[in-house]
Design a protein around this motif. Structure first.
Motif, mmCIF file in Angstrom:
data_model
loop_
_atom_site.group_PDB
_atom_site.id
_atom_site.type_symbol
_atom_site.label_atom_id
_atom_site.label_comp_id
_atom_site.label_asym_id
_atom_site.label_seq_id
_atom_site.Cartn_x
_atom_site.Cartn_y
_atom_site.Cartn_z
ATOM 1 N N VAL A 34 0.839 -1.195 0.000
ATOM 2 C CA VAL A 34 0.000 0.000 0.000
ATOM 3 C C VAL A 34 0.876 1.247 0.000
ATOM 4 O O VAL A 34 1.850 1.310 0.747
ATOM 5 N N VAL A 35 0.557 2.203 -0.850
ATOM 6 C CA VAL A 35 1.123 3.558 -0.730
ATOM 7 C C VAL A 35 -0.058 4.500 -0.908
ATOM 8 O O VAL A 35 -0.577 4.660 -2.017
ATOM 9 N N GLN A 36 -0.521 5.063 0.175
ATOM 10 C CA GLN A 36 -1.710 5.918 0.131
ATOM 11 C C GLN A 36 -1.592 7.035 1.154
ATOM 12 O O GLN A 36 -1.037 6.832 2.230
ATOM 13 N N ASP A 37 -2.110 8.207 0.788
ATOM 14 C CA ASP A 37 -2.319 9.266 1.775
ATOM 15 C C ASP A 37 -3.799 9.599 1.749
ATOM 16 O O ASP A 37 -4.340 9.930 0.695
ATOM 17 N N MET A 38 -4.447 9.454 2.902
ATOM 18 C CA MET A 38 -5.860 9.776 2.999
ATOM 19 C C MET A 38 -6.007 11.010 3.889
ATOM 20 O O MET A 38 -5.409 11.071 4.978
ATOM 21 N N LEU A 39 -6.786 11.971 3.414
ATOM 22 C CA LEU A 39 -6.893 13.262 4.084
ATOM 23 C C LEU A 39 -8.282 13.340 4.704
ATOM 24 O O LEU A 39 -9.274 13.385 3.976
ATOM 25 N N VAL A 40 -8.342 13.279 6.028
ATOM 26 C CA VAL A 40 -9.658 13.226 6.692
ATOM 27 C C VAL A 40 -9.798 14.370 7.700
ATOM 28 O O VAL A 40 -8.797 14.862 8.242
ATOM 29 N N PRO A 41 -11.028 14.810 7.945
ATOM 30 C CA PRO A 41 -11.216 15.853 8.962
ATOM 31 C C PRO A 41 -10.647 15.381 10.306
ATOM 32 O O PRO A 41 -10.765 14.195 10.640
ATOM 33 N N MET A 42 -10.088 16.321 11.037
ATOM 34 C CA MET A 42 -9.412 15.964 12.290
ATOM 35 C C MET A 42 -10.340 15.198 13.239
ATOM 36 O O MET A 42 -9.901 14.314 13.968
ATOM 37 N N LEU A 43 -11.636 15.521 13.205
ATOM 38 C CA LEU A 43 -12.521 14.854 14.166
ATOM 39 C C LEU A 43 -12.635 13.357 13.896
ATOM 40 O O LEU A 43 -13.063 12.603 14.762
ATOM 41 N N HIS A 44 -12.228 12.900 12.703
ATOM 42 C CA HIS A 44 -12.292 11.474 12.393
ATOM 43 C C HIS A 44 -10.939 10.775 12.547
ATOM 44 O O HIS A 44 -10.772 9.649 12.084
ATOM 45 N N LEU A 45 -9.984 11.459 13.181
ATOM 46 C CA LEU A 45 -8.647 10.864 13.298
ATOM 47 C C LEU A 45 -8.689 9.521 14.024
ATOM 48 O O LEU A 45 -8.142 8.517 13.556
ATOM 49 N N LYS A 46 -9.358 9.486 15.169
ATOM 50 C CA LYS A 46 -9.359 8.255 15.969
ATOM 51 C C LYS A 46 -10.001 7.102 15.181
ATOM 52 O O LYS A 46 -9.439 6.008 15.082
ATOM 53 N N LYS A 47 -11.139 7.388 14.594
ATOM 54 C CA LYS A 47 -11.860 6.374 13.825
ATOM 55 C C LYS A 47 -10.996 5.883 12.645
ATOM 56 O O LYS A 47 -11.007 4.704 12.298
ATOM 57 N N SER A 48 -10.247 6.800 12.060
ATOM 58 C CA SER A 48 -9.424 6.436 10.895
ATOM 59 C C SER A 48 -8.267 5.539 11.310
ATOM 60 O O SER A 48 -7.944 4.569 10.612
ATOM 61 N N ILE A 49 -7.643 5.849 12.451
ATOM 62 C CA ILE A 49 -6.541 4.985 12.913
ATOM 63 C C ILE A 49 -7.103 3.599 13.244
ATOM 64 O O ILE A 49 -6.503 2.570 12.911
ATOM 65 N N GLU A 50 -8.281 3.584 13.858
ATOM 66 C CA GLU A 50 -8.913 2.286 14.155
ATOM 67 C C GLU A 50 -9.194 1.523 12.865
ATOM 68 O O GLU A 50 -8.982 0.314 12.780
ATOM 69 N N TYR A 51 -9.648 2.259 11.841
ATOM 70 C CA TYR A 51 -9.941 1.601 10.561
ATOM 71 C C TYR A 51 -8.659 0.991 9.976
ATOM 72 O O TYR A 51 -8.647 -0.172 9.571
ATOM 73 N N PHE A 52 -7.611 1.801 9.951
ATOM 74 C CA PHE A 52 -6.341 1.275 9.414
ATOM 75 C C PHE A 52 -5.878 0.065 10.222
ATOM 76 O O PHE A 52 -5.363 -0.900 9.677
ATOM 77 N N ASP A 53 -6.066 0.133 11.536
ATOM 78 C CA ASP A 53 -5.622 -0.994 12.368
ATOM 79 C C ASP A 53 -6.461 -2.243 12.078
ATOM 80 O O ASP A 53 -5.924 -3.339 11.921
ATOM 81 N N ASP A 54 -7.764 -2.074 11.975
ATOM 82 C CA ASP A 54 -8.658 -3.225 11.751
ATOM 83 C C ASP A 54 -8.419 -3.875 10.390
ATOM 84 O O ASP A 54 -8.442 -5.085 10.263
#
Ligand SMILES: Cc1cc2nc3c(=O)[nH]c(=O)nc-3n(C[C@H](O)[C@H](O)[C@H](O)COP(=O)(O)OP(=O)(O)OC[C@H]3O[C@@H](n4cnc5c(N)ncnc54)[C@H](O)[C@@H]3O)c2cc1C
Length: 532
Positions: free
Chosen positions: A374-394
């Motif tokens: 994978v080589v990706q940069d995903m740009l998400v609103p700061m309020l979704h940071l936690k959910k996004s890290i969880e998504y990447f982890d899952d």
């Protein structure tokens, strides 16, 4: 019939696939060094002799002349820049270069540093390494210096560019005061907040589908000797997200904010401040020296010691701290590259050039890369940071992850294809975060071909954006859901010859326009139908 005997092609393929590190060390590094040395010497000579400004107008006229010739020939083919697609930093290669009419833009240099207005005028093929070296020698830097030496001004403006100062200054596009664009009509237009404003606003992210960039005027700020970096290890996800968010919003105190995430719950949040004075609270660490540990490994060691630390990193070393190891991608190319012996002997030669790495991809490494990498940069609103890290982890289980803040400003000047986050009550939050995932996920059964579309859906559902240098599997409809095309399409209708000359952004960045390096190597111009 079974083929017997010595097949040089197969031997070569075997070496490139199974001994990539050795091949990169013995063959690619020396070629890269000679090429990079040649380019660096050439750039310094041109910069010191100030020869580029004298030739600039003439070279722009040559671009215009090529457009005039295209019009005379009936303006049938679509147009694109002639820069080799192998040189672009993306892991993909544009195949449209084979079918479109190539416009040569030989514009590589710094044109003028205006210390009174605090701007620098540059040509589109000037690179970040070249600009930071030249500017620092005169006491200045760009407010946003995207990491890798070879990223170009044209690519960062027409595509996207971010760095750990982007909480304060926004994306690379926000430090641009003006653009000089050669349109498909063959006109040279100066665009700024007060002139040709629509074009000025819509150039970023347009990927060269509105015109050719021939110069840009960028803001500069005074350089300092060091960046004082404060490393704060964190051991819970909540703490990580809270501290990163607070630091990003504390624009007055921090010139840089960066996060490196090493697992779902652990990471290091770094804040940096420009300074000329070395304080007594930490040592000087010239992290860019050839024998030094790769930066993310150094940061990991501080996490392992769970030690809050302060260091003074010389400015240029800080600005290009991930360059030698291409963030952490180098570990998969030269696995022994961070060994102290390798660093002592050959650390100065890193990294091998991206075009060589791409050109030597084999069918086997392509298959492995597409499935497992994978080589990706995903740009998400700061309020979704936690959910996004969880998504990447899952779904990926891939570390480190890179966190870089990025403000998408709510001002007229730069609203184009992207917008700040707006909640259901109309409240705006300008603070986004770029989550960079580079490497081989550890998630059992991971397959990039199915995981990427799901990730893209997650990003759309959370009002985010995908960095378009990376591979995208978005459908055209989803692409339009992610990027607001309304003003862009109106402008394309209005600009004479624009639609004849340029396809849409999606035609360039999706699989319609790009292929893997190994597929590109096999293509010949006659294999593809011309786009008219
Ligand atoms: C390993 C790696 C690390 C990276 N690190 C960072 C990072 O730290 N920060 C960051 O922001 N980004 C990073 N990127 C992504 C980078 O921002 C993009 O690749 C960016 O688009 C610049 O790439 P480039 O100079 O190769 O441009 P290209 O890919 O060559 O160009 C991008 C687009 O702009 C168009 N274009 C370029 N010049 C012109 C012109 N003169 N006129 C008209 N159109 C033009 C091209 O046709 C193309 O569509 C990284 C990418 C990789 C692979």
């Amino acid at each position: 019939m079974k083929k017997t005997g010595f097949d040089l092609g197969q031997v070569f393929e075997y070496i490139l696939t199974h001994h990539r590190g050795l091949f990169a060390t013995v063959i690619l590094l020396p070629i890269s060094c000679v090429y990079s040395a040649f380019v660096a010497i050439r750039n310094q000579i041109v910069f010191r002799m100030r020869s580029a400004p004298l030739r600039h107008d003439q070279r722009v006229q040559q671009v215009i002349q090529q457009i005039e010739d295209w019009k005379k020939d009936g303006s049938k083919q679509k147009l694109c820049t002639a820069r080799s697609g192998w040189q672009a930093m993306s892991e993909m290669v544009p195949k449209y270069k084979l079918t479109r009419r190539n416009i040569h833009i030989g514009l590589y240099d710094l044109l003028e540093i205006n210390e009174i207005n605090q701007t620098v005028r540059v040509e589109p093929l000037a690179s970040m390494g070249q600009i930071s070296r030249s500017l620092i020698s005169k006491g200045w830097i760009l407010p946003v210096v995207p990491e890798l030496d070879d990223l170009t001004v044209g690519g960062l403006i027409m595509g996207f560019g971010v760095e750990t100062s982007s909480h304060k200054y926004g994306l690379f596009q926000y430090i641009c005061e003006s653009f000089d664009i050669v349109t498909a009509e063959g006109k040279l237009l100066h665009c700024s907040a007060t002139e040709n404003t629509e074009l000025f606003r819509l150039i970023p992210w347009s990927h060269g589908t509105l015109g050719f960039l021939v110069a840009a005027e960028l803001k500069i700020i005074p350089a300092r000797k060091f960046v004082r970096v404060h490393y704060k290890p964190v051991t819970t996800l909540d703490e990580m997200c809270r501290i990163f968010d607070e630091d990003c919003r504390n624009v007055a105190s921090h010139d840089f904010v960066e996060g490196l995430v090493y697992s779902r719950d652990t990471g290091v949040i770094m804040t940096g401040t420009l300074t000329d004075q070395k304080g007594n609270d930490g040592p000087v660490n010239p992290i860019g020296r050839w024998y030094k540990s790769w930066f993310y490994k150094h940061v990991e060691s501080l996490l392992n010691q769970n030690r809050e630390t302060v260091e003074y990193i010389p400015l240029r070393h800080y600005l290009h701290r991930h360059t030698r190891s291409y963030f952490w991608a180098m570990e998969e190319i030269i696995s022994f590259g961070n060994h102290p012996l390798f660093r002592a002997l050959l650390g100065w030669a890193l990294p091998p050039r991206i075009e060589l790495l791409k050109y030597t991809e084999t069918e086997t490494t392509r298959r492995l890369r597409e499935k497992h990498h994978v080589v990706q940069d995903m740009l998400v609103p700061m309020l979704h940071l936690k959910k996004s890290i969880e998504y990447f982890d899952d779904f990926f289980d891939l570390y480190p992850l890179w966190l870089s803040p990025m403000a998408i400003f709510d001002n007229d000047q730069h609203l184009g294809l992207i917008h700040p986050y707006r909640d259901a009550n109309g409240q705006i939050d300008e603070m986004y975060v770029d989550i960079g995932a580079y490497g081989t996920p550890n998630k059992k059964g991971f397959d990039g071909r199915t995981a990427l579309p799901l990730l893209e859906r997650f990003v759309i559902d959370h009002h985010g954006y995908q960095a378009l240098y990376a591979k995208t599997l978005l459908s055209e409809e989803d692409f339009r859901a992610m990027f607001d095309h309304s003003a862009y399409e109106e402008l394309r209708e209005k600009l004479p010859f624009c639609k004849q000359a340029f396809g849409e952004i999606y035609d360039k960045v999706s699989l319609r326009g790009r292929v893997s390096p190994v597929q590109m190597r096999k293509l010949k111009p006659g294999d593809l139908k011309s786009e008219e």
